[in-house]
Motif scaffolding. Structure first.
Motif, mmCIF file in Angstrom:
data_model
loop_
_atom_site.group_PDB
_atom_site.id
_atom_site.type_symbol
_atom_site.label_atom_id
_atom_site.label_comp_id
_atom_site.label_asym_id
_atom_site.label_seq_id
_atom_site.Cartn_x
_atom_site.Cartn_y
_atom_site.Cartn_z
ATOM 1 N N ALA A 79 -5.536 -37.738 -60.692
ATOM 2 C CA ALA A 79 -5.631 -36.907 -61.895
ATOM 3 C C ALA A 79 -5.117 -35.502 -61.619
ATOM 4 C CB ALA A 79 -7.081 -36.865 -62.396
ATOM 5 N N GLU A 80 -5.535 -34.924 -60.509
ATOM 6 C CA GLU A 80 -5.075 -33.582 -60.173
ATOM 7 C C GLU A 80 -3.570 -33.562 -59.911
ATOM 8 O OE1 GLU A 80 -7.355 -31.469 -57.315
ATOM 9 O OE2 GLU A 80 -9.228 -31.789 -58.390
ATOM 10 N N SER A 81 -3.057 -34.610 -59.293
ATOM 11 C CA SER A 81 -1.619 -34.674 -59.014
ATOM 12 C C SER A 81 -0.807 -34.761 -60.297
ATOM 13 C CB SER A 81 -1.300 -35.877 -58.125
ATOM 14 O OG SER A 81 -1.887 -35.726 -56.874
ATOM 15 N N VAL A 82 -1.216 -35.631 -61.223
ATOM 16 C CA VAL A 82 -0.452 -35.789 -62.463
ATOM 17 C C VAL A 82 -0.483 -34.508 -63.286
ATOM 18 C CG1 VAL A 82 -2.219 -36.770 -64.013
ATOM 19 C CG2 VAL A 82 0.150 -37.470 -64.253
ATOM 20 N N THR B 166 5.111 -30.036 -65.839
ATOM 21 C CA THR B 166 5.635 -28.679 -65.978
ATOM 22 C C THR B 166 5.134 -27.969 -67.227
ATOM 23 O OG1 THR B 166 7.613 -29.515 -67.087
ATOM 24 C CG2 THR B 166 7.732 -29.221 -64.682
ATOM 25 N N HIS B 167 4.480 -28.692 -68.124
ATOM 26 C CA HIS B 167 4.007 -28.103 -69.374
ATOM 27 C C HIS B 167 2.575 -27.578 -69.275
ATOM 28 C CE1 HIS B 167 7.609 -29.486 -71.342
ATOM 29 N NE2 HIS B 167 7.414 -30.650 -70.768
ATOM 30 N N LEU B 168 1.927 -27.840 -68.162
ATOM 31 C CA LEU B 168 0.534 -27.424 -67.997
ATOM 32 C C LEU B 168 0.380 -26.513 -66.786
ATOM 33 C CD1 LEU B 168 -1.228 -30.877 -68.483
ATOM 34 C CD2 LEU B 168 -1.101 -29.027 -70.143
ATOM 35 N N SER B 169 -0.594 -25.644 -66.851
ATOM 36 C CA SER B 169 -0.968 -24.853 -65.687
ATOM 37 C C SER B 169 -2.171 -25.551 -65.059
ATOM 38 C CB SER B 169 -1.333 -23.423 -66.089
ATOM 39 O OG SER B 169 -1.784 -22.725 -64.950
ATOM 40 N N ALA B 170 -1.890 -26.431 -64.107
ATOM 41 C CA ALA B 170 -2.939 -27.257 -63.505
ATOM 42 C C ALA B 170 -3.963 -26.435 -62.735
ATOM 43 C CB ALA B 170 -2.322 -28.309 -62.590
ATOM 44 N N PHE B 171 -3.624 -25.207 -62.394
ATOM 45 C CA PHE B 171 -4.558 -24.378 -61.644
ATOM 46 C C PHE B 171 -5.713 -23.904 -62.521
ATOM 47 C CE2 PHE B 171 -0.496 -23.947 -59.392
ATOM 48 C CZ PHE B 171 -0.888 -24.501 -58.183
ATOM 49 N N ASP B 172 -5.563 -24.029 -63.836
ATOM 50 C CA ASP B 172 -6.624 -23.650 -64.767
ATOM 51 C C ASP B 172 -7.421 -24.851 -65.248
ATOM 52 O OD1 ASP B 172 -5.849 -20.987 -64.585
ATOM 53 O OD2 ASP B 172 -4.451 -21.164 -66.267
ATOM 54 N N ILE B 173 -7.105 -26.043 -64.728
ATOM 55 C CA ILE B 173 -7.769 -27.274 -65.142
ATOM 56 C C ILE B 173 -8.477 -27.880 -63.936
ATOM 57 C CG2 ILE B 173 -7.479 -29.589 -66.102
ATOM 58 C CD1 ILE B 173 -4.938 -28.551 -67.497
ATOM 59 N N ASN B 174 -9.764 -28.167 -64.102
ATOM 60 C CA ASN B 174 -10.549 -28.802 -63.043
ATOM 61 C C ASN B 174 -10.856 -30.240 -63.438
ATOM 62 O OD1 ASN B 174 -10.835 -26.356 -61.497
ATOM 63 N ND2 ASN B 174 -12.245 -25.681 -63.096
ATOM 64 N N THR B 175 -10.889 -31.120 -62.445
ATOM 65 C CA THR B 175 -11.221 -32.519 -62.679
ATOM 66 C C THR B 175 -12.418 -32.913 -61.827
ATOM 67 O OG1 THR B 175 -9.710 -33.286 -60.955
ATOM 68 C CG2 THR B 175 -8.822 -33.139 -63.188
ATOM 69 N N ASP B 176 -13.323 -33.656 -62.429
ATOM 70 C CA ASP B 176 -14.452 -34.254 -61.721
ATOM 71 C C ASP B 176 -14.534 -35.705 -62.158
ATOM 72 O OD1 ASP B 176 -15.594 -31.980 -60.271
ATOM 73 O OD2 ASP B 176 -16.001 -31.170 -62.263
ATOM 74 N N VAL B 177 -14.811 -36.596 -61.211
ATOM 75 C CA VAL B 177 -14.844 -38.022 -61.516
ATOM 76 C C VAL B 177 -16.162 -38.608 -61.056
ATOM 77 C CG1 VAL B 177 -13.714 -40.248 -61.204
ATOM 78 C CG2 VAL B 177 -12.344 -38.149 -61.179
ATOM 79 N N GLU B 178 -16.785 -39.371 -61.943
ATOM 80 C CA GLU B 178 -17.998 -40.097 -61.604
ATOM 81 C C GLU B 178 -17.935 -41.463 -62.257
ATOM 82 O OE1 GLU B 178 -22.804 -39.720 -62.057
ATOM 83 O OE2 GLU B 178 -21.634 -37.892 -61.851
ATOM 84 N N LEU C 33 -2.486 -33.047 -74.189
ATOM 85 C CA LEU C 33 -1.581 -33.575 -73.175
ATOM 86 C C LEU C 33 -2.318 -33.873 -71.875
ATOM 87 C CD1 LEU C 33 1.237 -34.324 -72.165
ATOM 88 C CD2 LEU C 33 1.612 -31.907 -71.640
ATOM 89 N N ALA C 34 -3.166 -32.962 -71.448
ATOM 90 C CA ALA C 34 -3.940 -33.170 -70.219
ATOM 91 C C ALA C 34 -4.794 -34.435 -70.334
ATOM 92 C CB ALA C 34 -4.814 -31.959 -69.922
ATOM 93 N N GLU C 35 -5.454 -34.595 -71.465
ATOM 94 C CA GLU C 35 -6.289 -35.781 -71.665
ATOM 95 C C GLU C 35 -5.452 -37.055 -71.646
ATOM 96 O OE1 GLU C 35 -9.382 -37.736 -74.907
ATOM 97 O OE2 GLU C 35 -8.903 -35.605 -75.041
ATOM 98 N N THR D 32 7.434 -34.902 -75.528
ATOM 99 C CA THR D 32 7.098 -34.391 -74.196
ATOM 100 C C THR D 32 6.102 -35.314 -73.509
ATOM 101 O OG1 THR D 32 7.507 -32.122 -74.885
ATOM 102 C CG2 THR D 32 6.152 -32.429 -72.926
ATOM 103 N N LYS D 33 5.103 -35.747 -74.262
ATOM 104 C CA LYS D 33 4.094 -36.656 -73.708
ATOM 105 C C LYS D 33 4.745 -37.960 -73.268
ATOM 106 C CE LYS D 33 2.016 -39.505 -76.115
ATOM 107 N NZ LYS D 33 1.372 -40.613 -76.742
#
Length: 186
Positions: free
Chosen positions: A43-46, A51-63, A81-83, A119-120
């Motif tokens: 998830a973090e890699s994708v 290039t359309h997202l700033s992944a550094f402002d998005i956190n992922t947690d998985v359970e 798009l992130a979702e 884009t998606k």
């Protein structure tokens, strides 16, 4: 990205340690934790490679296969798009999208929506090609306009070309696929 690799490395080491010690030999808990760490890394890699997202402002947690997205994005289209990107990953059971849109200016015109959809689609097709081991995804250029996917580049065989086309055709919101792929080895 550093964080993703660290999580995968820690999860792998932790899993190996548990199995070696026999602490969870009769339990699936270590498998679930390893799978969650693997999904988190994907998830973090994708998100990072988009290039359309700033992944550094998005956190992922998985359970248990459920990915929770937190953080900030500039527009509602970025949130969607992130979702969509995370939801399309193998092993993801569900996505809880708690991203906050910090820029309240939202445009509802159809041109923006079409642009986002294109884009998606381009992102999903490119990601699928990169993740497919039988396709040289990095050698294939993907462009989308009004739902029509154009694949260009070079592939090693007719079978690889057919697989790339089929991957694009089997992607949601694709209206048609145009192949400009050249086979370099017969």
């Amino acid at each position: 990205m550093k964080r993703s690799f660290s999580k995968l490395l820690i999860a792998g080491a932790f899993s190996s340690l548990i199995v070696a010690n026999g602490a969870y030999a009769d339990s699936n808990e270590w498998k679930e934790q390893s799978l969650d760490a693997w999904i988190d890394g994907k998830a973090e890699s994708v998100l990072l490679f988009n290039t359309h997202l700033s992944a550094f402002d998005i956190n992922t947690d998985v359970e248990q296969g459920v990915v929770t997205l937190t953080g900030k994005v500039d527009r509602s289209v970025d949130k969607a798009l992130a979702e969509e990107l995370v939801e399309s990953l193998q092993g993801v059971q569900d996505v809880n999208n708690h991203l906050v849109v910090v820029n309240k200016q939202q445009q509802q015109d159809s041109a923006l929506i079409n642009s986002w959809t294109d884009t998606k689609v381009a992102t999903v097709v490119k990601t699928k090609l990169l993740l497919e081991s039988e396709v040289s995804g990095s050698a294939i250029n993907v462009e989308v306009e009004e739902g029509v996917v154009t694949l260009a580049g070079e592939v090693d065989s007719a079978a690889e070309k057919a697989l790339a086309i089929k991957i694009a055709q089997n992607t949601n919101d694709v209206e048609d696929v145009v192949s400009k792929l050249a086979v370099t080895n017969s």
